[in-house]
Design an enzyme around this catalytic site. Structure first.
Site, PDB file in Angstrom:
ATOM      1  N   CYS A 150      -3.853   4.671   7.809  1.00  0.00           N
ATOM      2  CA  CYS A 150      -4.721   3.918   8.720  1.00  0.00           C
ATOM      3  C   CYS A 150      -4.225   3.970  10.162  1.00  0.00           C
ATOM      4  CB  CYS A 150      -4.828   2.471   8.263  1.00  0.00           C
ATOM      5  SG  CYS A 150      -5.561   2.296   6.627  1.00  0.00           S
ATOM      6  N   GLN A 207      -5.213  -3.435  -1.990  1.00  0.00           N
ATOM      7  CA  GLN A 207      -4.705  -2.356  -2.840  1.00  0.00           C
ATOM      8  C   GLN A 207      -4.673  -2.742  -4.313  1.00  0.00           C
ATOM      9  OE1 GLN A 207      -4.231   0.727  -2.412  1.00  0.00           O
ATOM     10  NE2 GLN A 207      -4.275   0.894  -0.194  1.00  0.00           N
ATOM     11  N   THR A 264     -27.035  -8.446  11.192  1.00  0.00           N
ATOM     12  CA  THR A 264     -27.683  -8.055   9.944  1.00  0.00           C
ATOM     13  C   THR A 264     -26.673  -7.432   8.986  1.00  0.00           C
ATOM     14  OG1 THR A 264     -29.766  -7.666  11.099  1.00  0.00           O
ATOM     15  CG2 THR A 264     -29.503  -6.629   8.942  1.00  0.00           C
ATOM     16  N   ASN A 266       0.805  -1.218   0.000  1.00  0.00           N
ATOM     17  CA  ASN A 266       0.000   0.000   0.000  1.00  0.00           C
ATOM     18  C   ASN A 266       0.840   1.271   0.000  1.00  0.00           C
ATOM     19  OD1 ASN A 266       0.416  -1.266   2.703  1.00  0.00           O
ATOM     20  ND2 ASN A 266      -0.313   0.713   3.436  1.00  0.00           N
TER      21      ASN A 266
END
Length: 371
Positions: A312, A167, A225, A139
């Site tokens: 990140c 990536q 869900t 990345n």
């Protein structure tokens, strides 16, 4: 001031098709687990998205599990495999490096690829059940990894292989059969889908343990869900990305022109991995002696958005473990930024970067000399 966005490896703008799919799913509503008409319609939308995402990586849709993103997909692959020994290349994303405190790093070569001899030796030293995580493309540098060769070594030792293709998907053709991996992760927001949704491919015959328990959703591997709007957007983005693979590969021309302009303006700059096979959209550029955060901030003030390393880490600019693993000296690694093109990029974006880069380099060079 108009922003020149060159941080597509962090996240790429949501595609119009994906936005519309998200809105359609939200307008219709319905729980995919309900048996009434609204639920059946929701289930149909979910399964269509699953087919579209699976097609992007050449997979059977029945082998794809949706997650909350690439980080969860990586964790499900590695922890759900129940293999007591986890190995990863030293340049993996933090979502892999931090998955288990006893996971082992396989060194990389100065060229930025996994050291296959070291991998062979590490696996030979311990014959216990193990799994290797190896990204398809880094990345930060964009350098492609020898996944097929690593897979051959791993097979000899009975080791599973997980590939983080987050990536690479949408920028290069990705085919799970050709890679011959056991598990493969992808993420929506890297290909023009909404954030907060990802997927994990699981090879036929391989059983994983759930790490998020609850209901029977997603083959009982992820209770709760499903995020239907996000999944619908993921499917639409995957379909659009698959149709534009050729255009994304052509971004190599913009990348190469940008790098030539950088070297003409600043001959002392270093292009990391320039001679290695790389993603067509990614350039890792270092200005020795200048701090990366200063470059990022100066470019931001000039209206150009790039990043330093991975995006990140809660907005923090930290030393790159990728460049450190490659053995780059700190004066180089500490001044490295990542420029990444994407589906919205044009030649004008590269030109805007070069104008801002030249101005930034002139202003920051005295700081480097002084330090």
């Amino acid at each position: 001031m108009a922003i020149t966005y060159l941080d597509h490896n962090a996240t790429t703008p949501v595609r119009p098709e994906a936005m519309e799919a998200v809105l359609d799913a939200m307008r219709e509503g319905g729980n995919p687990s309900s048996v009434h008409a609204a639920g059946r319609t929701a289930r149909k939308r979910l399964e269509q998205a699953r087919r579209d995402v699976a097609a992007l990586i050449g997979a059977d849709a029945s082998r794809l599990v949706f997650t909350s993103g690439g980080t969860e997909a990586n964790a499900l692959a590695l922890l759900g495999s129940r293999r007591p020994r986890i190995l990863y290349s030293a340049i993996e994303h933090d979502s892999v490096r931090a998955v288990h405190p006893q996971a082992e790093a396989v060194p990389v070569t100065p060229e930025g690829i996994i050291d296959l001899d070291a991998l062979d030796s590490m696996l030979a030293a311990d014959s216990g059940p193990s799994i290797l995580s190896l990204m398809l493309a880094n990345n930060e540098t964009g350098i492609l990894q020898p996944v097929a060769e690593a897979r051959e070594i791993a097979q000899r030792h009975g080791t599973l292989v997980h590939c983080d293709a987050i990536q690479a998907a949408g920028k290069l053709p990705v085919d799970v059969a050709a890679l011959d991996v056991d598990l493969l992760s992808i993420s929506a927001h890297k290909i023009g889908g909404p954030p907060g949704v990802g997927a994990l491919y699981i090879r036929p015959g391989l059983e994983l343990a759930a790490i998020q328990r609850g209901g029977g959703q997603e083959r009982r591997l992820r209770g709760g869900t499903e995020n239907l709007p996000g999944i619908a957007g993921f499917g639409a983005a995957a379909q659009a990305a698959a149709s534009e693979i050729g255009r994304l590969q052509a971004l190599a021309g913009l990348r190469d022109a940008l790098e030539e302009g950088v070297m003409a303006a600043t001959p002392q700059a270093v292009i990391v991995g320039r001679d290695m096979p790389r993603l067509p959209n990614t350039s890792c550029i270092a200005l020795p002696g200048v701090k990366a955060e200063n470059i990022v901030m100066a470019l931001d003030l000039a209206g150009v958005a790039v990043s330093a390393g991975s995006a990140c880490s809660s907005g923090k600019v930290t030393a790159s473990h990728v460049l450190a693993a490659m053995g780059l000296p700190q004066e180089v690694a500490g001044g490295a930024i990542r420029v990444s093109f994407g589906w919205t990029s044009t030649a004008a974006d590269g030109e805007a970067f070069l104008a801002a880069w030249s101005q930034t380099a002139r202003r920051l060079r005295p700081m480097a000399v002084a330090s």
